[in-house]
Design a protein around this motif. Structure first.
Motif, PDB file in Angstrom:
ATOM      1  N   LEU A   4       0.813  -1.037  -0.036  1.00  0.00           N
ATOM      2  CA  LEU A   4       0.102   0.277  -0.070  1.00  0.00           C
ATOM      3  C   LEU A   4       1.051   0.925  -0.011  1.00  0.00           C
ATOM      4  O   LEU A   4       0.387   2.083  -1.004  1.00  0.00           O
ATOM      5  CB  LEU A   4      -0.956  -0.484   1.454  1.00  0.00           C
ATOM      6  CG  LEU A   4      -2.244  -0.891   0.918  1.00  0.00           C
ATOM      7  CD1 LEU A   4      -3.456  -1.266   2.465  1.00  0.00           C
ATOM      8  CD2 LEU A   4      -3.054  -0.630  -0.188  1.00  0.00           C
ATOM      9  N   VAL A   5       1.737   1.221   0.917  1.00  0.00           N
ATOM     10  CA  VAL A   5       3.037   2.678   0.544  1.00  0.00           C
ATOM     11  C   VAL A   5       3.643   2.680  -0.271  1.00  0.00           C
ATOM     12  O   VAL A   5       3.551   3.639  -1.224  1.00  0.00           O
ATOM     13  CB  VAL A   5       3.674   2.328   1.592  1.00  0.00           C
ATOM     14  CG1 VAL A   5       4.630   3.646   1.789  1.00  0.00           C
ATOM     15  CG2 VAL A   5       3.065   2.877   3.624  1.00  0.00           C
ATOM     16  N   LEU A   6       4.030   1.470  -1.013  1.00  0.00           N
ATOM     17  CA  LEU A   6       4.906   1.193  -2.403  1.00  0.00           C
ATOM     18  C   LEU A   6       4.009   1.927  -3.142  1.00  0.00           C
ATOM     19  O   LEU A   6       3.897   2.774  -4.604  1.00  0.00           O
ATOM     20  CB  LEU A   6       4.944   0.260  -2.072  1.00  0.00           C
ATOM     21  CG  LEU A   6       6.599  -0.327  -2.179  1.00  0.00           C
ATOM     22  CD1 LEU A   6       6.865  -1.591  -2.462  1.00  0.00           C
ATOM     23  CD2 LEU A   6       7.595   0.980  -2.242  1.00  0.00           C
ATOM     24  N   LYS A   7       2.858   1.358  -3.461  1.00  0.00           N
ATOM     25  CA  LYS A   7       1.711   1.855  -4.506  1.00  0.00           C
ATOM     26  C   LYS A   7       1.274   3.446  -4.244  1.00  0.00           C
ATOM     27  O   LYS A   7       0.959   4.001  -5.570  1.00  0.00           O
ATOM     28  CB  LYS A   7       0.487   0.433  -4.603  1.00  0.00           C
ATOM     29  CG  LYS A   7      -0.713   0.529  -5.526  1.00  0.00           C
ATOM     30  CD  LYS A   7       0.501  -0.044  -6.811  1.00  0.00           C
ATOM     31  CE  LYS A   7      -0.283   0.011  -7.922  1.00  0.00           C
ATOM     32  NZ  LYS A   7      -0.168  -0.352  -9.230  1.00  0.00           N
ATOM     33  N   ASN A   8       1.082   3.473  -3.206  1.00  0.00           N
ATOM     34  CA  ASN A   8       0.983   5.746  -2.584  1.00  0.00           C
ATOM     35  C   ASN A   8       1.689   6.776  -2.715  1.00  0.00           C
ATOM     36  O   ASN A   8       1.640   7.314  -2.018  1.00  0.00           O
ATOM     37  CB  ASN A   8       0.044   5.409  -1.904  1.00  0.00           C
ATOM     38  CG  ASN A   8      -1.386   4.422  -2.340  1.00  0.00           C
ATOM     39  OD1 ASN A   8      -2.053   5.275  -3.356  1.00  0.00           O
ATOM     40  ND2 ASN A   8      -1.594   3.459  -1.502  1.00  0.00           N
ATOM     41  N   VAL A   9       3.618   5.892  -2.868  1.00  0.00           N
ATOM     42  CA  VAL A   9       4.262   6.627  -2.863  1.00  0.00           C
ATOM     43  C   VAL A   9       4.099   8.064  -3.798  1.00  0.00           C
ATOM     44  O   VAL A   9       4.242   9.155  -3.976  1.00  0.00           O
ATOM     45  CB  VAL A   9       5.965   6.165  -3.417  1.00  0.00           C
ATOM     46  CG1 VAL A   9       6.002   5.619  -4.664  1.00  0.00           C
ATOM     47  CG2 VAL A   9       6.756   6.721  -2.707  1.00  0.00           C
TER      48      VAL A   9
END
Length: 190
Positions: free
Chosen positions: A148-153
């Motif tokens: 989720l963090v990588l997808k929304n960076v």
């Protein structure tokens, strides 16, 4: 085999969350994304999941077979983290941009930043205290959060702006440098 124990899963999840520290790695992820052009969130997350599960199940045996101990593994990871921290603090490029390409999702992002030596050694110590199935559930939960963090960076990068990213990059570079030094010191007998 005993049933899943929610309290154990919660404890392990929190321990891994603190060790992985994906929120603290956001400036590094942004920097890698800027240099590589793209971070493959799915590929990085799958690599993190596979690395952690394999290391949990057979990591100590793999290290024994190739004649490495956990301390040597941790020192190698600390050196990679050290150089990434120096890049962040000094604003220089030690890793050539053309070397990153699509591999940036795996090295240095999935390993050693996310599923690095600290995570691996933590998994080995958790294995001696908790049931394996509970550790596996905690690994999956943490991998989903990493995804989720990588997808929304990209969204996070827009939210922080260029100045915010530069401030975070320098601050987290110092933190990353301290982590690298601590990891190195705790695994050397000088």
């Amino acid at each position: 085999m005993q049933p899943f124990i929610f309290k154990e899963i919660l404890s392990i999840t929190m321990i891994l969350f603190a060790i992985i520290d994906i929120l603290g790695a956001i400036p590094v992820v942004i920097q890698l994304r800027q240099r590589a052009g793209h971070i493959e969130s799915e590929k990085a997350s799958i690599a993190v999941l596979v690395l952690m599960v394999v290391f949990l199940l057979i990591g100590d045996k793999i290290l024994d077979i190739i004649g490495l101990d956990v301390a040597s593994f941790a020192i190698a990871g600390s050196l990679v983290i050290f150089f990434i921290a120096m890049e962040m603090i000094l604003g220089i490029n030690l890793f050539k941009s053309e070397d990153l390409g699509s591999t940036a999702s795996i090295v240095p992002l999935a390993f050693p930043l996310i599923a690095g030596a600290g995570t691996m050694t933590t998994l080995l110590s958790l294995k001696s205290q908790y049931q394996t199935q509970n550790i596996l559930v905690a690994i999956v939960i943490n991998t989903l959060f990493v995804y989720l963090v990588l997808k929304n960076v990209g969204w996070l990068e827009k939210l922080l702006g260029k100045t915010g990213i530069n401030i975070l990059r320098k601050a987290f570079g110092v933190i990353l440098l301290a982590i690298a030094i601590k990891l190195f010191r705790s695994n050397t007998h000088l």
